[in-house]
Design a protein around this motif. Structure first.
Motif, PDB file in Angstrom:
ATOM      1  N   MET A   1       0.843  -1.188   0.000  1.00  0.00           N
ATOM      2  CA  MET A   1       0.000   0.000   0.000  1.00  0.00           C
ATOM      3  C   MET A   1       0.884   1.245   0.000  1.00  0.00           C
ATOM      4  O   MET A   1       1.840   1.352   0.758  1.00  0.00           O
ATOM      5  CB  MET A   1      -0.900  -0.012   1.249  1.00  0.00           C
ATOM      6  CG  MET A   1      -1.943   1.060   1.297  1.00  0.00           C
ATOM      7  SD  MET A   1      -3.141   0.775   2.630  1.00  0.00           S
ATOM      8  CE  MET A   1      -2.115   1.031   4.084  1.00  0.00           C
ATOM      9  N   LYS A   2       0.570   2.202  -0.859  1.00  0.00           N
ATOM     10  CA  LYS A   2       1.316   3.445  -0.963  1.00  0.00           C
ATOM     11  C   LYS A   2       0.604   4.519  -0.141  1.00  0.00           C
ATOM     12  O   LYS A   2      -0.561   4.821  -0.389  1.00  0.00           O
ATOM     13  CB  LYS A   2       1.435   3.874  -2.422  1.00  0.00           C
ATOM     14  CG  LYS A   2       2.229   2.895  -3.284  1.00  0.00           C
ATOM     15  CD  LYS A   2       2.275   3.348  -4.731  1.00  0.00           C
ATOM     16  CE  LYS A   2       3.074   2.357  -5.578  1.00  0.00           C
ATOM     17  NZ  LYS A   2       3.099   2.764  -7.008  1.00  0.00           N
ATOM     18  N   ILE A   3       1.305   5.075   0.834  1.00  0.00           N
ATOM     19  CA  ILE A   3       0.704   5.992   1.803  1.00  0.00           C
ATOM     20  C   ILE A   3       1.288   7.396   1.648  1.00  0.00           C
ATOM     21  O   ILE A   3       2.506   7.572   1.532  1.00  0.00           O
ATOM     22  CB  ILE A   3       0.945   5.499   3.238  1.00  0.00           C
ATOM     23  CG1 ILE A   3       0.303   4.127   3.454  1.00  0.00           C
ATOM     24  CG2 ILE A   3       0.402   6.503   4.254  1.00  0.00           C
ATOM     25  CD1 ILE A   3       0.612   3.517   4.808  1.00  0.00           C
ATOM     26  N   ALA A   4       0.405   8.411   1.676  1.00  0.00           N
ATOM     27  CA  ALA A   4       0.823   9.806   1.773  1.00  0.00           C
ATOM     28  C   ALA A   4       0.630  10.263   3.212  1.00  0.00           C
ATOM     29  O   ALA A   4      -0.445  10.057   3.787  1.00  0.00           O
ATOM     30  CB  ALA A   4       0.008  10.675   0.820  1.00  0.00           C
ATOM     31  N   LEU A   5       1.648  10.851   3.788  1.00  0.00           N
ATOM     32  CA  LEU A   5       1.559  11.395   5.144  1.00  0.00           C
ATOM     33  C   LEU A   5       1.352  12.900   5.049  1.00  0.00           C
ATOM     34  O   LEU A   5       2.238  13.635   4.610  1.00  0.00           O
ATOM     35  CB  LEU A   5       2.834  11.091   5.929  1.00  0.00           C
ATOM     36  CG  LEU A   5       3.131   9.613   6.187  1.00  0.00           C
ATOM     37  CD1 LEU A   5       4.463   9.468   6.918  1.00  0.00           C
ATOM     38  CD2 LEU A   5       2.008   8.965   6.983  1.00  0.00           C
TER      39      LEU A   5
ATOM     40  N   ILE B   1      -0.936  14.158  -4.916  1.00  0.00           N
ATOM     41  CA  ILE B   1      -1.545  13.214  -3.985  1.00  0.00           C
ATOM     42  C   ILE B   1      -1.956  11.928  -4.685  1.00  0.00           C
ATOM     43  O   ILE B   1      -2.138  10.882  -4.037  1.00  0.00           O
ATOM     44  CB  ILE B   1      -2.760  13.871  -3.280  1.00  0.00           C
ATOM     45  CG1 ILE B   1      -3.188  13.059  -2.044  1.00  0.00           C
ATOM     46  CG2 ILE B   1      -3.921  14.043  -4.237  1.00  0.00           C
ATOM     47  CD1 ILE B   1      -2.195  13.004  -0.936  1.00  0.00           C
ATOM     48  N   THR B   2      -2.089  11.960  -6.002  1.00  0.00           N
ATOM     49  CA  THR B   2      -2.602  10.790  -6.728  1.00  0.00           C
ATOM     50  C   THR B   2      -1.612   9.627  -6.762  1.00  0.00           C
ATOM     51  O   THR B   2      -1.985   8.513  -7.144  1.00  0.00           O
ATOM     52  CB  THR B   2      -2.989  11.159  -8.173  1.00  0.00           C
ATOM     53  OG1 THR B   2      -1.819  11.597  -8.890  1.00  0.00           O
ATOM     54  CG2 THR B   2      -4.039  12.263  -8.193  1.00  0.00           C
ATOM     55  N   LYS B   3      -0.375   9.859  -6.367  1.00  0.00           N
ATOM     56  CA  LYS B   3       0.589   8.755  -6.337  1.00  0.00           C
ATOM     57  C   LYS B   3       0.338   7.808  -5.157  1.00  0.00           C
ATOM     58  O   LYS B   3       0.921   6.738  -5.077  1.00  0.00           O
ATOM     59  CB  LYS B   3       2.017   9.287  -6.288  1.00  0.00           C
ATOM     60  CG  LYS B   3       2.385  10.021  -5.013  1.00  0.00           C
ATOM     61  CD  LYS B   3       3.873  10.396  -4.955  1.00  0.00           C
ATOM     62  CE  LYS B   3       4.190  11.523  -5.902  1.00  0.00           C
ATOM     63  NZ  LYS B   3       5.600  12.005  -5.691  1.00  0.00           N
ATOM     64  N   ALA B   4      -0.562   8.228  -4.228  1.00  0.00           N
ATOM     65  CA  ALA B   4      -0.842   7.428  -3.028  1.00  0.00           C
ATOM     66  C   ALA B   4      -2.129   6.616  -3.179  1.00  0.00           C
ATOM     67  O   ALA B   4      -3.068   7.037  -3.855  1.00  0.00           O
ATOM     68  CB  ALA B   4      -0.955   8.344  -1.810  1.00  0.00           C
TER      69      ALA B   4
ATOM     70  N   GLN C   1       4.571   1.389   1.842  1.00  0.00           N
ATOM     71  CA  GLN C   1       5.533   2.337   1.297  1.00  0.00           C
ATOM     72  C   GLN C   1       5.030   3.757   1.515  1.00  0.00           C
ATOM     73  O   GLN C   1       3.870   4.066   1.222  1.00  0.00           O
ATOM     74  CB  GLN C   1       5.719   2.073  -0.207  1.00  0.00           C
ATOM     75  CG  GLN C   1       6.715   3.000  -0.902  1.00  0.00           C
ATOM     76  CD  GLN C   1       6.806   2.740  -2.396  1.00  0.00           C
ATOM     77  OE1 GLN C   1       6.098   1.865  -2.925  1.00  0.00           O
ATOM     78  NE2 GLN C   1       7.651   3.486  -3.081  1.00  0.00           N
ATOM     79  N   ILE C   2       5.881   4.621   2.024  1.00  0.00           N
ATOM     80  CA  ILE C   2       5.545   6.041   2.169  1.00  0.00           C
ATOM     81  C   ILE C   2       5.994   6.757   0.897  1.00  0.00           C
ATOM     82  O   ILE C   2       7.188   6.838   0.618  1.00  0.00           O
ATOM     83  CB  ILE C   2       6.221   6.669   3.403  1.00  0.00           C
ATOM     84  CG1 ILE C   2       5.911   5.850   4.663  1.00  0.00           C
ATOM     85  CG2 ILE C   2       5.784   8.122   3.560  1.00  0.00           C
ATOM     86  CD1 ILE C   2       4.451   5.741   5.008  1.00  0.00           C
ATOM     87  N   VAL C   3       5.032   7.261   0.135  1.00  0.00           N
ATOM     88  CA  VAL C   3       5.370   7.869  -1.161  1.00  0.00           C
ATOM     89  C   VAL C   3       5.324   9.390  -1.114  1.00  0.00           C
ATOM     90  O   VAL C   3       5.738  10.050  -2.067  1.00  0.00           O
ATOM     91  CB  VAL C   3       4.429   7.353  -2.269  1.00  0.00           C
ATOM     92  CG1 VAL C   3       4.641   5.859  -2.485  1.00  0.00           C
ATOM     93  CG2 VAL C   3       2.962   7.653  -1.949  1.00  0.00           C
ATOM     94  N   LEU C   4       4.825   9.957  -0.021  1.00  0.00           N
ATOM     95  CA  LEU C   4       4.699  11.400   0.067  1.00  0.00           C
ATOM     96  C   LEU C   4       4.701  11.824   1.523  1.00  0.00           C
ATOM     97  O   LEU C   4       4.026  11.213   2.360  1.00  0.00           O
ATOM     98  CB  LEU C   4       3.381  11.839  -0.595  1.00  0.00           C
ATOM     99  CG  LEU C   4       3.143  13.319  -0.853  1.00  0.00           C
ATOM    100  CD1 LEU C   4       4.192  13.885  -1.808  1.00  0.00           C
ATOM    101  CD2 LEU C   4       1.742  13.516  -1.426  1.00  0.00           C
ATOM    102  N   LYS C   5       5.481  12.868   1.835  1.00  0.00           N
ATOM    103  CA  LYS C   5       5.511  13.453   3.169  1.00  0.00           C
ATOM    104  C   LYS C   5       5.269  14.946   3.021  1.00  0.00           C
ATOM    105  O   LYS C   5       6.073  15.642   2.406  1.00  0.00           O
ATOM    106  CB  LYS C   5       6.854  13.205   3.855  1.00  0.00           C
ATOM    107  CG  LYS C   5       7.254  11.748   3.974  1.00  0.00           C
ATOM    108  CD  LYS C   5       8.683  11.625   4.502  1.00  0.00           C
ATOM    109  CE  LYS C   5       9.182  10.195   4.448  1.00  0.00           C
ATOM    110  NZ  LYS C   5      10.602  10.085   4.894  1.00  0.00           N
ATOM    111  N   VAL C   6       4.164  15.419   3.576  1.00  0.00           N
ATOM    112  CA  VAL C   6       3.766  16.815   3.421  1.00  0.00           C
ATOM    113  C   VAL C   6       3.806  17.503   4.777  1.00  0.00           C
ATOM    114  O   VAL C   6       3.210  17.019   5.741  1.00  0.00           O
ATOM    115  CB  VAL C   6       2.347  16.917   2.821  1.00  0.00           C
ATOM    116  CG1 VAL C   6       1.898  18.373   2.735  1.00  0.00           C
ATOM    117  CG2 VAL C   6       2.299  16.261   1.445  1.00  0.00           C
TER     118      VAL C   6
END
Length: 234
Positions: free
Chosen positions: A1-5, A39-42, A25-30
């Motif tokens: 699962m790809k997660i955005a934080l 955001i669509t990469k998550a 997997q963490i794909v974004l850290k904001v």
């Protein structure tokens, strides 16, 4: 699962460690310095940001077909608007004032106790919550959820911060002490005895684990849910 934080403070960093340990997997850290991001990469987003940006964070997820878990408190004056945007975009959403599995069981215990005490007017109800000094809102969202659970089943019609003399309100005392993850207690006191229930968090691991478990549950779902759905407590 790809997660955005969405929010990369202490909670975001703890969530990251637990999510990776569970194979995600963490794909974004904001954080507050992040300007533009995709955001669509998550597959799912987890928001533990700050009240001033939470609404924009989660509605951006809805508009981009990314289900979102939100644990940020202090923005709920816009909650109904967020739900409307979620529904219009066929989004997926879980908001909780506290994602800890133990706290959500505590919520259920609190409501059951309130049901049993509702006709016993000789007992005075009070609440106390203790958090770390960096917590921005008071009372905590968890304390408000507990108070709402009491109001739902008793003659009380509101809660009040640091007020003790109104029979129609649930009084909440909020304390801020360094390095306290979160303690919540509910007390029913009479002249002859006192009944207490209490939840004490030892660290942030429980909050983070619950948020990751909620995101695992929400992926590929649409609609508005709560932790009761995640834990099968409905």
């Amino acid at each position: 699962m790809k997660i955005a934080l969405l929010g990369y403070g202490r909670m975001g960093q703890t969530i990251e460690k637990i999510a990776i340990k569970r194979g995600h997997q963490i794909v974004l850290k904001v954080d507050e310095n992040t300007k533009d991001y995709d955001i669509t990469k998550a597959d799912v987003a987890i928001d533990f940001s700050i009240p001033s940006v939470a609404f924009n964070n989660i509605t951006n997820c809805f508009k981009n077909n990314v289900p979102v878990i939100c644990g940020t408190t202090g923005w709920l004056d816009k909650f109904d608007e967020a739900v409307d945007i979620c529904n219009k975009n066929n989004g997926g959403f879980i908001y909780a004032s506290n994602f800890s599995l133990g706290v959500n069981i505590f919520f259920e215990l609190n409501e059951q106790l309130a049901k049993m005490m509702k006709n016993l007017s000789e007992y005075n109800i009070s609440m106390e919550e203790i958090h770390h000094t960096k917590k921005l809102d008071a009372p905590s969202g968890t304390a408000i959820t507990l108070a709402e659970g009491i109001i739902k089943h008793t003659s009380k019609n509101n809660w009040a911060l640091d007020v003790t003399n109104n029979a129609n309100e649930v009084p909440i005392v909020a304390k801020r002490i360094p390095d306290v993850p979160g303690t919540h207690s509910v007390e029913y006191a009479s002249e002859v005895d006192t009944i207490d229930i209490k939840h004490t968090a030892h660290n942030r691991q429980g909050f983070a684990l619950g948020a990751v478990i909620a995101s695992e549950w929400l992926v590929d779902k649409t609609g508005i849910y709560t932790m009761k759905d995640v834990l099968g407590l409905q």
